[in-house]
Design a protein around this motif. Structure first.
Motif: not given
Length: 737
Positions: A616-617, A620-622, A628-629, A636-638
């Motif tokens: 999912c991350i 979001i950021y392609d 590395h995420v 994203s404050e997730i």
């Protein structure tokens, strides 16, 4: 065209092929109705609304006449200032197509026509060049349009409207039912199983003989314009009921209409009557399956007059205060109550099961299904139950009026069925229906002698523990309770459905393996065995007989990747902020649902779910597959899943400690007795014997709570606690995991 052909260079098997010509259906123009709510029209509406003769309502002594006058006056004034207009809607042009692109498209079409005539290579190359240029410019213009749209910080409703047009989210079905509407309405009206007349008479006699006087009787009290104003302001749905007045019209009109609405509402409460015009429901049949072929394939969605819901909200609030102040509702009921939900029902059961495993016991859990429970409520029995908990005669009279002479009409497009009367059940879509049902089944616990139980509305689960060698005795006791439960249900016109009920024997892997070698009798309802299963879906959460959470992890990952797959195809036209919004609103709820139950999930299953969240991350950021995420979680404050579970566990614990609800869970958390420990708000860590219970919600969340800074634990409100906890975790998410 279809056929079979050998493909020796590719496979030893023949190729089966089919050629099918699909024609895209043309967009059929349609006529839509609307009202024009321009600001200047609203100003004029409110100015002239001061002169509406509301006194005609105040002078009337019949509630139905009051409502009729109100509807006529309001709709006449609304139609004068906001008349209904019609418009013919055709397929709208793509908003990103500019004049320059249109000119280029004409050139492309002209060059294509020239090539078809000349068949020259130079005309072909010119056409291909223009075609590719148009495709590139269209794609670029589309991306720029959506980036500009979503970057404008519009409200979420506008964003969801455009996202549905892109195929994201649930699409409202507009298909016309193939079943005659009268047949559908007849089916919906008769959903409830038959109630034996002799049994009903017997139940009424028993309830009449056991009526008790309570120290406090419940009476309705009049409401104020301020309360009604607040209720109308917070109305969500804009669906119109039988009176053609929706929430939007009420919100526009409330500055001038509040006194008249207050008069109608208070007259209903004082006179013990309910308007007949509010007793007709519009039923919209929604298909449960892709190709419905019978009435059972449709779900009825009921639309009631909006103003009736305003009155019901006032009544519900007064009843809830009375029930809470007198501790009337069953403490094991988790449905439609403040501070309780499906999560608290499941947490009660799972923590009990973990506690049993901790002392070497098994738990036999029976998940029971009632057939059409809400539609089976008998009005005469319900009124007696209301009387039994202290409702005054005047209030009983109001409820009798509220429940009786209800009707419904099935609507599809511009077609309507005949009007059918309903004689049982609570009104679907009503505000009071769920609360009334809780009162109806409130005494379920009296029928259980041996088993513990939890309820969420009509979802009942009973369970009993013991040593695995006592399995025959455990099942026999459960069957005795099931027999008593069946008698109780029959006395109220409710029917237990053994075919949709399930039974699990939950314990340690060692105990479950030992039981597999023993003859285990079945739990039964009406001598029909309830099937034993290794995994069951309980209130939307998958539970296994060893609490290893594999099925739940598999289902969660499946839902996440399915949702992600539908979003990835639109990745290029969605800006980062919109992708973040979509992941938080569409995908994260799959991870979050009752995640505090997964405190003991094993590392391999946790890793699988974490990989899904990482995907999912990356969306979001392609990011690429192996990028590395970690830093993007911070941006994203997730929170990563482990921190996320702890975060939700602490939020729930804060609510439990401050509200003392639900009592069954709150009793498991106790503050240390020493003065210093009390001032630090430290909790006692429950004693336990196994690593399983060490990872339980009760133990693990207690430890996490004790590790929190005192300032956060002392937060004065839930919102302050949540905000402080988020800030503290964002500083270093690993500090608590």
């Amino acid at each position: 065209m279809h056929g079979q052909a050998p493909v020796p260079g590719i496979s030893k098997h023949d190729l089966i092929y089919v050629s099918y010509n699909l024609k895209v259906p043309r967009y059929e123009p349609k006529i839509v109705s609307y009202r024009d709510f321009k600001p200047n029209r609203i100003d004029n509406f409110l100015k002239e609304g001061m002169y509406i003769p509301w006194h005609l309502i105040y002078n009337e002594t019949n509630l139905d006449k009051k409502l009729e006058i109100f509807n006529n006056l309001l709709l006449e004034h609304i139609n004068q200032h906001f008349p209904i207009k019609t418009a013919r809607v055709t397929r709208p042009p793509a908003p990103w197509i500019t004049n320059d692109i249109r000119i280029l498209m004409k050139e492309r079409d002209a060059s294509h026509a020239a090539f078809r005539l000349s068949k020259l290579e130079v005309d072909k190359n010119r056409y291909k060049k223009l075609r590719n240029s148009v495709t590139y410019k269209l794609r670029k213009a589309k991306i720029q349009y959506y980036h500009k749209f979503f970057g404008a910080h519009r409200d979420s409703k506008s964003q969801w409207n455009i996202l549905r047009n892109l195929g994201i989210g649930k699409i409202r079905s507009t298909a016309v039912p193939i079943i005659p509407l009268d047949e559908l309405n007849n089916y919906f009206v008769n959903l409830a199983p038959c109630f034996n007349a002799h049994q009903k008479s017997k139940t009424i006699q028993e309830l009449s003989n056991t009526l008790t006087k309570t120290p406090e009787q419940f009476y309705f009290t009049c409401t104020s314009p301020d309360i009604i104003f607040k209720i109308i302001k917070n109305l969500k749905s804009n669906a119109s009921g039988s009176d053609n007045i929706n929430a939007k019209l009420l919100k526009i009109s409330m500055d001038v209409a509040i006194p008249a609405i207050t008069d109608i509402v208070n007259y209903s409460l004082i006179s013990g009557s309910f308007p007949n015009a509010w007793k007709t429901a519009f039923i919209h049949p929604l298909p449960k399956v892709a190709s419905p072929s019978s009435p059972t394939d449709y779900r009825p969605i009921s639309i009631l007059p909006t103003l009736s819901k305003v009155l019901e909200k006032i009544v519900r609030h007064q009843i809830e205060c009375y029930l809470d102040n007198n501790n009337i509702i069953n403490i094991n009921q988790n449905g439609f109550r403040s501070g309780r939900n499906t999560g608290t029902a499941l947490l009660n059961v799972i923590e009990t099961v973990r506690g049993n495993i901790d002392v070497g016991k098994i738990t036999v859990l029976v998940l029971l299904d009632f057939s059409k429970a809400f539609d089976s409520v008998d009005h005469d029995i319900l009124l007696l139950k209301l009387k039994n908990i202290g409702f005054a005669e005047h209030t009983i009279k109001w409820f009798s009026e509220y429940l009786s002479h209800r009707k419904q009409v099935v609507i599809s497009g511009k077609s309507k069925s005949k009007t059918f009367a309903t004689h049982r059940g609570v009104a679907q879509g009503s505000v009071l229906g769920p609360l009334v049902f809780l009162i109806y089944v409130n005494d379920v616990g009296k029928s259980l002698k041996f088993c513990e139980y939890q309820m969420y509305a009509d979802d009942l689960q009973i369970y009993l523990n013991g040593h695995y060698s006592e399995i025959i005795s455990i099942v026999n006791k459960i069957n005795q309770d099931l027999t008593s439960l069946q008698d109780w249900a029959s006395s109220l016109g409710l029917v237990l459905n053994p075919s949709k009920s399930q039974c699990l024997i939950i314990g340690s892997r060692k105990s479950v393996n030992r039981l597999a070698r023993l003859p285990v009798p079945h739990t039964t309802i009406n001598n029909i065995p309830i099937p034993y299963v290794n995994s069951a879906r309980n209130l939307g959460f998958h539970i296994e007989n060893t609490l290893n959470w594999k099925t739940h992890a598999d289902k969660t990952c499946q839902k996440v990747f399915s949702s992600l797959h539908s979003l990835i195809r639109l990745r290029n036209i969605l800006p980062t902020s919109t992708r973040l919004f979509l992941v938080k609103s569409l995908i994260m709820p799959h991870f979050d649902y009752c995640d505090y139950l997964l405190t003991d999930i094993n590392s391999s299953l946790h890793k699988r779910m974490q990989i899904a969240q990482n995907s999912c991350i990356r969306f979001i950021y392609d990011l690429r597959k192996y990028d590395h995420v970690s830093k993007y979680y911070q941006i994203s404050e997730i929170f990563p899943l482990k921190t996320r579970r702890i975060f939700h566990s602490l939020l729930l614990l804060h609510k439990i400690l401050n509200t003392k609800q639900p009592l069954t869970i709150a009793g498991q958390f106790k503050h240390l007795t020493q003065e210093r420990a009390r001032s630090s708000k430290l909790l006692c860590v429950p004693k336990h014997h196994t690593s399983l219970y060490n990872k339980s919600y009760t133990v693990s969340t207690t430890k996490h709570w004790n590790n929190l800074p005192r300032k956060i634990k002392s937060s004065k409100s839930f919102q302050i606690f949540k905000k402080s906890l988020i800030s503290w975790l964002l500083e270093d998410p690993a500090r608590i995991s």
